[in-house]
Design an enzyme around this catalytic site. Structure first.
Site, PDB file in Angstrom:
ATOM      1  N   LYS A 204       1.805  -2.589   8.949  1.00 44.81           N
ATOM      2  CA  LYS A 204       2.990  -1.737   8.842  1.00 44.81           C
ATOM      3  C   LYS A 204       4.185  -2.504   9.379  1.00 44.81           C
ATOM      4  O   LYS A 204       4.265  -2.779  10.577  1.00 44.81           O
ATOM      5  CB  LYS A 204       2.771  -0.430   9.621  1.00 44.81           C
TER       6      LYS A 204
ATOM      7  N   GLY B 111       7.350   4.238   3.700  1.00 46.78           N
ATOM      8  CA  GLY B 111       7.772   5.434   4.432  1.00 46.78           C
ATOM      9  C   GLY B 111       9.140   5.208   5.038  1.00 46.78           C
ATOM     10  O   GLY B 111       9.765   4.155   4.835  1.00 46.78           O
ATOM     11  N   GLY B 112       9.613   6.194   5.779  1.00 49.00           N
ATOM     12  CA  GLY B 112      10.905   6.074   6.420  1.00 49.00           C
ATOM     13  C   GLY B 112      10.942   4.956   7.439  1.00 49.00           C
ATOM     14  O   GLY B 112      11.993   4.403   7.754  1.00 49.00           O
TER      15      GLY B 112
ATOM     16  N   GLY C  22       9.332   1.987   7.068  1.00 45.35           N
ATOM     17  CA  GLY C  22       9.201   0.672   6.455  1.00 45.35           C
ATOM     18  C   GLY C  22       8.043   0.650   5.477  1.00 45.35           C
ATOM     19  O   GLY C  22       7.593   1.695   5.013  1.00 45.35           O
TER      20      GLY C  22
ATOM     21  N   VAL D  38       4.021  -0.682   4.118  1.00 48.54           N
ATOM     22  CA  VAL D  38       2.667  -1.010   4.579  1.00 48.54           C
ATOM     23  C   VAL D  38       2.034  -1.938   3.547  1.00 48.54           C
ATOM     24  O   VAL D  38       2.088  -1.668   2.341  1.00 48.54           O
ATOM     25  CB  VAL D  38       1.799   0.253   4.752  1.00 48.54           C
TER      26      VAL D  38
ATOM     27  N   ASP E 205       3.211  14.747  14.918  1.00 51.13           N
ATOM     28  CA  ASP E 205       3.483  14.560  13.486  1.00 51.13           C
ATOM     29  C   ASP E 205       2.194  14.643  12.673  1.00 51.13           C
ATOM     30  O   ASP E 205       1.932  13.807  11.801  1.00 51.13           O
ATOM     31  CB  ASP E 205       4.198  13.225  13.241  1.00 51.13           C
TER      32      ASP E 205
ATOM     33  N   LEU F  96       0.815  -1.220   0.000  1.00 48.90           N
ATOM     34  CA  LEU F  96       0.000   0.000   0.000  1.00 48.90           C
ATOM     35  C   LEU F  96       0.843   1.262   0.000  1.00 48.90           C
ATOM     36  O   LEU F  96       0.405   2.307  -0.470  1.00 48.90           O
ATOM     37  CB  LEU F  96      -0.922   0.009   1.231  1.00 48.90           C
TER      38      LEU F  96
END
Length: 309
Positions: A31, A12-13, A15, A17, A130, A9
């Protein structure tokens, strides 16, 4: 569960998904975290904070895997993915999917409700640190859910200012006091700032800092839009074709300007943000100019960062 990680899917930093399916037929997002540095603080943060929550605007953690260096988080699956895909004009991937202002307004209200819950509705206050379009997930009805609690901090509800070593968040959304304590103490108002910067991008359909434009006055969107409000000019935003859209956009912008005040004590709580969003436009005052100056014309790194001070 993920059929050997066949359906990816996103990345990201932290790992990758992957889409998965539980034995009961329920779809999930798995994730898988990269090998953690240090003690795996982000993994522990996420499990510890999100497991305390239960709210319609917070993503549901179904479970986790912790086996040696293998760490994964299993979330409810949200078919429309992240808000980021739907708000930036000129993004080829979303050419046919840009959301109308009424939908964006409802999303902004939903995110505000989720943040108010984190700040006031839990037994312990949870600061997210975040908030950005990438970390807002949308269900099949485009209802928003706050996700990614890797940088979250849990603190007692009665404690307004927290101690924190270093800076956490994503450049472009981090509150000034998180970068430098000279601006004030770090608190739930730091999430309010990030929320305001995000809503600006939702209304403007662009990153707040646009390095591709020639006119320097248009580089920093909050600066540009504030000048138009101050002069009572039309907002000049593309795609808003009726009076209701213009009023909704004006309301969201005024609320955002309050949220990004440089002094944290001048920012509203998320409860007040909800009151302003759901109230009348006529009752809203235009706040003082909330920034010291436009940022320099340098490309902005959109990745999450933790910087030691």
């Amino acid at each position: 569960m993920t059929n050997s990680f066949k359906d990816k899917l996103g990345q990201g930093g932290y790992g990758g998904v992957y889409k998965g399916k539980l034995q009961d037929g329920c779809f999930v997002a798995v994730k898988v975290l990269k090998e953690s540095k240090g003690n795996g603080e982000e993994f522990l943060n996420e499990v510890a904070s999100i497991s305390r929550t239960s709210h319609v605007n917070i993503v549901t953690l179904k479970g986790f895997c912790f086996e040696g260096s293998k760490r994964a988080l299993i979330y409810e699956f949200l078919p429309n993915g992240s808000l980021e895909k739907f708000i930036y004009k000129g993004n080829i991937s979303n050419a046919n999917h840009q959301l109308g202002l009424e939908t964006l307004y409802k999303i902004a209200v939903g995110i505000a409700r989720g943040l108010e819950y984190l700040h006031r509705g839990c037994n312990t206050r949870i600061l997210h640190f975040d908030i950005k379009p990438h970390n807002i997930l949308l269900d099949e009805n485009f209802s928003p859910k706050i996700s990614d609690f890797g940088l979250a901090k849990i603190c007692p509800r009665e404690k307004s200012i927290i101690s924190m070593v270093g800076t956490r968040g994503t450049i472009g959304y981090i509150a000034p006091e998180v970068f430098s304590r000279n601006f004030g103490g770090v608190s739930h108002k730091s999430d309010v700032y990030s929320y305001g910067m995000m809503v600006f991008e939702m209304v403007g359909g662009r990153k707040n800092i646009n390095v591709s434009v020639d006119c320097t006055s248009e580089i920093y969107f909050p600066h540009w839009i504030y000048n138009r409000l101050e002069l009572d000019e039309e907002l000049g935003l593309h795609g808003f074709i009726n009076k209701d859209d213009e009023e909704t956009a004006r309301k969201m912008i005024i609320v955002s300007l309050w949220c990004i005040q440089t002094d944290p004590s001048n920012r509203p709580s998320m409860s007040k943000v909800l009151d302003m969003l759901e109230g009348n436009l006529e009752s809203l005052e235009i706040p003082p100019k909330p920034f010291l100056s436009s940022p320099p014309r340098t490309p902005v790194d959109s990745s999450t960062t933790i910087v030691s001070l």
